[in-house]
Design an enzyme around this catalytic site. Structure first.
Site, PDB file in Angstrom:
ATOM      1  N   GLN A  78       0.841  -1.199   0.000  1.00 56.60           N
ATOM      2  CA  GLN A  78       0.000   0.000   0.000  1.00 56.60           C
ATOM      3  C   GLN A  78       0.877   1.250   0.000  1.00 56.60           C
ATOM      4  O   GLN A  78       1.236   1.787   1.038  1.00 56.60           O
ATOM      5  CB  GLN A  78      -0.943   0.015   1.197  1.00 56.60           C
ATOM      6  CG  GLN A  78      -1.911   1.174   1.106  1.00 56.60           C
ATOM      7  CD  GLN A  78      -3.133   0.987   1.969  1.00 56.60           C
ATOM      8  OE1 GLN A  78      -3.242   0.068   2.749  1.00 56.60           O
ATOM      9  NE2 GLN A  78      -4.062   1.892   1.820  1.00 56.60           N
ATOM     10  N   PHE A  79       1.195   1.734  -1.220  1.00 55.29           N
ATOM     11  CA  PHE A  79       2.070   2.898  -1.345  1.00 55.29           C
ATOM     12  C   PHE A  79       1.442   4.154  -0.751  1.00 55.29           C
ATOM     13  O   PHE A  79       2.140   5.105  -0.411  1.00 55.29           O
ATOM     14  CB  PHE A  79       2.467   3.132  -2.807  1.00 55.29           C
ATOM     15  CG  PHE A  79       1.404   3.776  -3.656  1.00 55.29           C
ATOM     16  CD1 PHE A  79       1.378   5.151  -3.825  1.00 55.29           C
ATOM     17  CD2 PHE A  79       0.430   3.012  -4.268  1.00 55.29           C
ATOM     18  CE1 PHE A  79       0.396   5.754  -4.599  1.00 55.29           C
ATOM     19  CE2 PHE A  79      -0.546   3.597  -5.050  1.00 55.29           C
ATOM     20  CZ  PHE A  79      -0.570   4.972  -5.210  1.00 55.29           C
ATOM     21  N   THR A  80       0.130   4.182  -0.572  1.00 51.31           N
ATOM     22  CA  THR A  80      -0.530   5.377  -0.046  1.00 51.31           C
ATOM     23  C   THR A  80      -0.183   5.637   1.419  1.00 51.31           C
ATOM     24  O   THR A  80      -0.479   6.721   1.930  1.00 51.31           O
ATOM     25  CB  THR A  80      -2.064   5.311  -0.221  1.00 51.31           C
ATOM     26  OG1 THR A  80      -2.568   4.190   0.495  1.00 51.31           O
ATOM     27  CG2 THR A  80      -2.436   5.217  -1.689  1.00 51.31           C
TER      28      THR A  80
END
Length: 147
Positions: A78-80
């Site tokens: 989850q790059f967010t």
């Protein structure tokens, strides 16, 4: 690396309506690599997660680790988690590692976890995923490790 741990009664991840990873009681770990991260940080993150005593013992105290309870680990990229919301209303993601490094370190986390723990499931890097979970507690713990 940035991780967000959620203690769960159960969790699963779907891609295209198909379940690709599921666990019963255990931990959902959302993970994001940053540009300066490396294999050593990924390994350290897994070691930390597996040693965290965030499950109840017989007295109801958080005294047991994931291996102690025989729980599952569901790892989802989850790059967010690296979102910068300090200015404006649209998050920026420049603090996240690029796709090549992000994928490599996500795969390193998975390999290290699988070598250290018997029940590891995962999402699909870069895919549009739906993550379903029943948060137990709720217990949600952010972790940031840097080189």
């Amino acid at each position: 690396m940035i991780a967000l741990l959620q203690r769960v009664a159960s969790a699963r991840v779907e891609v295209g309506g198909r379940v690709i990873g599921a666990i019963g009681p255990g931990l959902l770990m959302l993970v994001c690599a940053e540009p300066d991260d490396n294999d050593a940080i990924a390994d350290k993150l897994v070691a930390k997660v597996l040693k965290l005593r965030i499950f109840a013992d017989e007295a109801g105290k958080m005294n047991r680790s994931l291996p102690d309870i025989g729980g599952g680990l569901l790892v989802v990229s989850q790059f967010t988690l690296a979102a910068d919301v300090s200015s404006g209303n649209r998050p920026g993601f420049s603090a996240a590692a690029g796709p090549e490094l992000g994928r490599r370190l996500y795969e390193r986390v998975l390999a290290t976890a699988r070598a250290s723990h018997p029940q590891v499931e995962c999402g699909e890097f870069g895919a549009e995923m739906q993550v379903h979970l029943v948060n137990d507690g709720p217990v949600t713990i952010p972790i940031t490790l840097r080189a």
